[in-house]
Design a protein around this motif. Structure first.
Motif, PDB file in Angstrom:
ATOM      1  N   THR A   1       0.774  -1.024   0.022  1.00  0.00           N
ATOM      2  CA  THR A   1      -0.092   0.051   0.054  1.00  0.00           C
ATOM      3  C   THR A   1       0.842   1.245   0.061  1.00  0.00           C
ATOM      4  O   THR A   1       2.005   1.394   0.244  1.00  0.00           O
ATOM      5  CB  THR A   1      -0.823   0.183   1.295  1.00  0.00           C
ATOM      6  OG1 THR A   1      -1.813   1.106   1.064  1.00  0.00           O
ATOM      7  CG2 THR A   1      -0.004   0.284   2.533  1.00  0.00           C
ATOM      8  N   ALA A   2       0.305   2.332  -0.344  1.00  0.00           N
ATOM      9  CA  ALA A   2       0.981   3.651  -0.548  1.00  0.00           C
ATOM     10  C   ALA A   2       0.035   4.794   0.082  1.00  0.00           C
ATOM     11  O   ALA A   2      -1.181   4.483  -0.150  1.00  0.00           O
ATOM     12  CB  ALA A   2       1.686   3.940  -1.906  1.00  0.00           C
ATOM     13  N   PRO A   3       0.794   5.842   0.240  1.00  0.00           N
ATOM     14  CA  PRO A   3      -0.408   7.113   0.731  1.00  0.00           C
ATOM     15  C   PRO A   3      -1.331   7.663  -0.097  1.00  0.00           C
ATOM     16  O   PRO A   3      -0.704   7.560  -1.730  1.00  0.00           O
ATOM     17  CB  PRO A   3       0.763   8.216   1.303  1.00  0.00           C
ATOM     18  CG  PRO A   3       2.007   7.292   1.417  1.00  0.00           C
ATOM     19  CD  PRO A   3       2.057   6.402   0.547  1.00  0.00           C
ATOM     20  N   PHE A   4      -2.354   7.995   0.041  1.00  0.00           N
ATOM     21  CA  PHE A   4      -3.152   8.730  -0.846  1.00  0.00           C
ATOM     22  C   PHE A   4      -2.394   9.936  -1.566  1.00  0.00           C
ATOM     23  O   PHE A   4      -1.969  10.613  -0.619  1.00  0.00           O
ATOM     24  CB  PHE A   4      -4.584   9.096  -0.002  1.00  0.00           C
ATOM     25  CG  PHE A   4      -5.439   9.730  -0.789  1.00  0.00           C
ATOM     26  CD1 PHE A   4      -6.181   8.848  -2.166  1.00  0.00           C
ATOM     27  CD2 PHE A   4      -5.946  11.054  -0.838  1.00  0.00           C
ATOM     28  CE1 PHE A   4      -7.085   9.368  -2.945  1.00  0.00           C
ATOM     29  CE2 PHE A   4      -6.858  11.537  -1.646  1.00  0.00           C
ATOM     30  CZ  PHE A   4      -7.373  10.601  -2.758  1.00  0.00           C
ATOM     31  N   ASN A   5      -2.609  10.216  -2.763  1.00  0.00           N
ATOM     32  CA  ASN A   5      -2.075  11.455  -3.688  1.00  0.00           C
ATOM     33  C   ASN A   5      -0.557  11.243  -3.865  1.00  0.00           C
ATOM     34  O   ASN A   5      -0.055  11.966  -4.558  1.00  0.00           O
ATOM     35  CB  ASN A   5      -2.328  12.766  -2.670  1.00  0.00           C
ATOM     36  CG  ASN A   5      -3.657  13.175  -2.725  1.00  0.00           C
ATOM     37  OD1 ASN A   5      -4.341  13.021  -3.504  1.00  0.00           O
ATOM     38  ND2 ASN A   5      -4.219  13.778  -1.442  1.00  0.00           N
ATOM     39  N   TYR A   6      -0.087  10.041  -3.273  1.00  0.00           N
ATOM     40  CA  TYR A   6       1.416   9.787  -3.634  1.00  0.00           C
ATOM     41  C   TYR A   6       1.539   8.245  -4.222  1.00  0.00           C
ATOM     42  O   TYR A   6       2.231   7.463  -3.590  1.00  0.00           O
ATOM     43  CB  TYR A   6       2.259   9.951  -2.369  1.00  0.00           C
ATOM     44  CG  TYR A   6       2.321  11.364  -2.143  1.00  0.00           C
ATOM     45  CD1 TYR A   6       3.210  12.383  -2.658  1.00  0.00           C
ATOM     46  CD2 TYR A   6       1.371  11.892  -0.900  1.00  0.00           C
ATOM     47  CE1 TYR A   6       3.332  13.517  -2.202  1.00  0.00           C
ATOM     48  CE2 TYR A   6       1.353  13.115  -0.836  1.00  0.00           C
ATOM     49  CZ  TYR A   6       2.165  14.149  -1.464  1.00  0.00           C
ATOM     50  OH  TYR A   6       2.493  15.204  -0.838  1.00  0.00           O
ATOM     51  N   PRO A   7       0.975   8.180  -5.342  1.00  0.00           N
ATOM     52  CA  PRO A   7       0.930   6.794  -5.872  1.00  0.00           C
ATOM     53  C   PRO A   7       2.138   6.238  -6.415  1.00  0.00           C
ATOM     54  O   PRO A   7       3.250   6.880  -6.536  1.00  0.00           O
ATOM     55  CB  PRO A   7       0.155   6.925  -7.145  1.00  0.00           C
ATOM     56  CG  PRO A   7       0.198   8.436  -7.615  1.00  0.00           C
ATOM     57  CD  PRO A   7       0.654   9.194  -6.305  1.00  0.00           C
ATOM     58  N   ILE A   8       2.184   4.957  -6.282  1.00  0.00           N
ATOM     59  CA  ILE A   8       3.442   4.143  -6.556  1.00  0.00           C
ATOM     60  C   ILE A   8       3.130   2.953  -7.424  1.00  0.00           C
ATOM     61  O   ILE A   8       1.868   2.491  -7.642  1.00  0.00           O
ATOM     62  CB  ILE A   8       4.298   3.583  -5.491  1.00  0.00           C
ATOM     63  CG1 ILE A   8       3.061   2.532  -4.610  1.00  0.00           C
ATOM     64  CG2 ILE A   8       4.657   4.668  -4.410  1.00  0.00           C
ATOM     65  CD1 ILE A   8       3.703   1.029  -4.934  1.00  0.00           C
ATOM     66  N   GLU A   9       3.803   2.360  -8.118  1.00  0.00           N
ATOM     67  CA  GLU A   9       3.666   1.006  -8.869  1.00  0.00           C
ATOM     68  C   GLU A   9       4.825   0.194  -8.758  1.00  0.00           C
ATOM     69  O   GLU A   9       6.116   0.583  -8.706  1.00  0.00           O
ATOM     70  CB  GLU A   9       3.719   1.482 -10.376  1.00  0.00           C
ATOM     71  CG  GLU A   9       3.093   0.487 -11.148  1.00  0.00           C
ATOM     72  CD  GLU A   9       2.487   0.609 -12.516  1.00  0.00           C
ATOM     73  OE1 GLU A   9       2.422  -0.144 -13.444  1.00  0.00           O
ATOM     74  OE2 GLU A   9       2.654   2.027 -12.844  1.00  0.00           O
ATOM     75  N   ILE A  10       4.580  -1.083  -8.510  1.00  0.00           N
ATOM     76  CA  ILE A  10       5.601  -2.041  -8.074  1.00  0.00           C
ATOM     77  C   ILE A  10       6.442  -2.346  -9.383  1.00  0.00           C
ATOM     78  O   ILE A  10       5.614  -2.714 -10.478  1.00  0.00           O
ATOM     79  CB  ILE A  10       4.827  -3.364  -7.381  1.00  0.00           C
ATOM     80  CG1 ILE A  10       4.546  -3.088  -6.111  1.00  0.00           C
ATOM     81  CG2 ILE A  10       6.067  -4.471  -7.502  1.00  0.00           C
ATOM     82  CD1 ILE A  10       3.601  -4.173  -5.676  1.00  0.00           C
ATOM     83  N   HIS A  11       7.638  -2.492  -9.232  1.00  0.00           N
ATOM     84  CA  HIS A  11       8.556  -3.342 -10.420  1.00  0.00           C
ATOM     85  C   HIS A  11       8.511  -4.964 -10.136  1.00  0.00           C
ATOM     86  O   HIS A  11       8.281  -5.481 -11.095  1.00  0.00           O
ATOM     87  CB  HIS A  11       9.870  -2.271 -10.585  1.00  0.00           C
ATOM     88  CG  HIS A  11      10.707  -3.024 -11.750  1.00  0.00           C
ATOM     89  ND1 HIS A  11      10.378  -3.359 -12.806  1.00  0.00           N
ATOM     90  CD2 HIS A  11      12.018  -3.278 -11.600  1.00  0.00           C
ATOM     91  CE1 HIS A  11      11.245  -3.801 -13.584  1.00  0.00           C
ATOM     92  NE2 HIS A  11      12.432  -3.699 -12.771  1.00  0.00           N
ATOM     93  N   LYS A  12       9.181  -5.074  -9.120  1.00  0.00           N
ATOM     94  CA  LYS A  12       9.619  -6.492  -8.665  1.00  0.00           C
ATOM     95  C   LYS A  12      10.017  -6.523  -7.345  1.00  0.00           C
ATOM     96  O   LYS A  12      10.079  -5.543  -6.812  1.00  0.00           O
ATOM     97  CB  LYS A  12      10.175  -7.210  -9.697  1.00  0.00           C
ATOM     98  CG  LYS A  12      11.828  -6.522  -9.563  1.00  0.00           C
ATOM     99  CD  LYS A  12      12.786  -7.355 -10.563  1.00  0.00           C
ATOM    100  CE  LYS A  12      14.091  -6.495 -10.301  1.00  0.00           C
ATOM    101  NZ  LYS A  12      15.106  -7.346 -11.515  1.00  0.00           N
ATOM    102  N   GLY A  13       9.857  -7.840  -6.745  1.00  0.00           N
ATOM    103  CA  GLY A  13      10.273  -7.969  -5.551  1.00  0.00           C
ATOM    104  C   GLY A  13       9.804  -9.391  -4.884  1.00  0.00           C
ATOM    105  O   GLY A  13       8.876 -10.300  -5.580  1.00  0.00           O
ATOM    106  N   TYR A  14       9.965  -9.598  -3.652  1.00  0.00           N
ATOM    107  CA  TYR A  14       9.478 -11.099  -3.156  1.00  0.00           C
ATOM    108  C   TYR A  14       9.706 -10.911  -1.693  1.00  0.00           C
ATOM    109  O   TYR A  14      10.514 -10.121  -0.977  1.00  0.00           O
ATOM    110  CB  TYR A  14      10.058 -12.131  -3.603  1.00  0.00           C
ATOM    111  CG  TYR A  14      11.728 -12.122  -3.463  1.00  0.00           C
ATOM    112  CD1 TYR A  14      12.101 -12.965  -2.394  1.00  0.00           C
ATOM    113  CD2 TYR A  14      12.525 -11.394  -4.254  1.00  0.00           C
ATOM    114  CE1 TYR A  14      13.395 -12.932  -1.992  1.00  0.00           C
ATOM    115  CE2 TYR A  14      13.994 -11.501  -4.154  1.00  0.00           C
ATOM    116  CZ  TYR A  14      14.237 -12.256  -2.837  1.00  0.00           C
ATOM    117  OH  TYR A  14      15.915 -12.480  -2.701  1.00  0.00           O
ATOM    118  N   LEU A  15       8.939 -11.586  -0.915  1.00  0.00           N
ATOM    119  CA  LEU A  15       9.420 -12.107   0.636  1.00  0.00           C
ATOM    120  C   LEU A  15       9.827 -13.736   0.500  1.00  0.00           C
ATOM    121  O   LEU A  15       9.400 -14.295  -0.145  1.00  0.00           O
ATOM    122  CB  LEU A  15       8.122 -12.246   1.333  1.00  0.00           C
ATOM    123  CG  LEU A  15       7.649 -10.807   1.923  1.00  0.00           C
ATOM    124  CD1 LEU A  15       6.201 -10.913   2.538  1.00  0.00           C
ATOM    125  CD2 LEU A  15       8.593 -10.260   2.999  1.00  0.00           C
TER     126      LEU A  15
END
Length: 341
Positions: free
Chosen positions: A37-51
């Motif tokens: 999740t990300a703050p409202f008004n400050y959008p993000i988009e995932i590139h890649k990753g993992y747990l």
């Protein structure tokens, strides 16, 4: 002697059986989905990753498009697992900052123990007019914010608890690696286009005047000793537990017996109150309430602080004021909704 040996062996087998049963139960309870999740008004988009852990990737962070619903929302379920994650890797673009961030970090043993303990213990959930039930957490939620702030919570029904915080590093991902780039944009053209497409005009004006508030979400993690002090225009009281969400992304149901106690918590972002005759919701402006508490606590260090809530005549609205030793700061940007039971 032979009888004693038989009894001892039987006791040992019973102990092993119980221990295996408890271990199995623990593993069954430790089942989770992962969200970002990300703050409202400050959008993000995932590139890649993992747990993952030292042996394998457990759960992948998949790109599901724009994420901007706010820290109090979980985001889309991306994947999940049943094992303890010991490593976090995530790369994302912050459109407001026009840059990529990357976090690669071990999840230390103390945090692992905290995760296991919280999952095993669970918590009591009580919805209005329903019997309380004992449940546990369902998700590991990763929150990312401008400045590279990364927070990890455990999330369940009506409950979210912070378990760790990290600092990401600035990174670089080529526009051609990030997406197909049909118009063959340069890196800067890519940043500029999606900044204008995804960042609201109001937020753009804020950034132009103040810059991106890169330290804001770190400050949201500060906790203060405070309580709500509710004043009614006639006799009334809170009749049920209070639903509370906080600026640091945590949330909980506060028990009715704790409503009047000073508690060391993050500042409120949202509260739902149940009075005898009316219900009320308050959505606080996160920066306004933070600035009020910073000013009050600076003028009155180490003092308990109250948020005075005044219920207006005929329950038309409720006003909120931060108070300490005669010092008062009204929370004028609070959005209040009230309706009759």
């Amino acid at each position: 002697m032979k009888h004693y040996l038989i009894i001892s062996l039987a006791s040992l087998l019973f102990f092993i059986s119980c221990n295996n049963s408890n271990t199995k139960k623990s593993k069954e309870n430790f089942k989770w989905a992962v969200t970002v999740t990300a703050p409202f008004n400050y959008p993000i988009e995932i590139h890649k990753g993992y747990l993952g852990n030292d042996k394998k990737m457990i759960a992948a962070f998949m790109n599901t498009g724009l994420t901007e619903d706010g820290w109090n929302y979980d985001g889309d379920v991306l994947s999940g697992g049943k094992e303890m994650p010991t490593f976090l890797s995530l790369t994302w673009i912050s459109y407001a900052e026009k840059k990529f961030w990357k976090i690669e970090t071990a999840i230390d043993e103390a945090t692992q123990n905290k995760i296991q303990k919280l999952f095993n213990e669970g918590y009591i959930n009580k919805s209005r007019n329903r019997e309380p039930s004992h449940i546990t957490y369902k998700k590991i939620t990763v929150g990312v914010a401008p400045g590279g702030t990364v927070i990890v919570w455990l999330t369940g029904q009506n409950k979210r608890t912070e378990i760790a915080n990290f600092q990401a590093m600035e990174s670089f991902v080529s526009v051609n690696e990030f997406y197909r780039n049909p118009d063959e944009d340069t890196q800067q053209e890519f940043y500029d286009y999606f900044y204008n497409a995804y960042i609201s005009k109001e937020t753009q004006e804020y950034i132009k005047k103040n810059g991106v508030p890169v330290n804001l979400w770190k400050e949201f993690r500060t906790k203060y000793n405070y309580r709500f002090n509710i004043h009614f225009y006639k006799a009334d009281k809170e009749s049920f537990e209070r639903e509370s969400e906080y600026v640091n992304g945590e949330k909980e149901i506060i028990r009715i017996e704790d409503l009047n106690n000073y508690q060391n918590k993050a500042l409120p972002s949202y509260c739902r109150f149940w009075f005898c005759q009316y219900n009320a919701e308050a959505e606080f402006d996160d920066e306004e309430v933070l600035n009020a508490f910073k000013k009050i606590s600076k003028n009155h260090p180490d003092k308990n602080i109250e948020i005075e809530a005044k219920v207006a005549f005929m329950y038309k609205t409720t006003t909120f004021t931060v108070k300490c030793e005669g010092d008062e700061i009204p929370l004028e940007k609070t959005v209040v909704r009230m309706w009759k039971n």
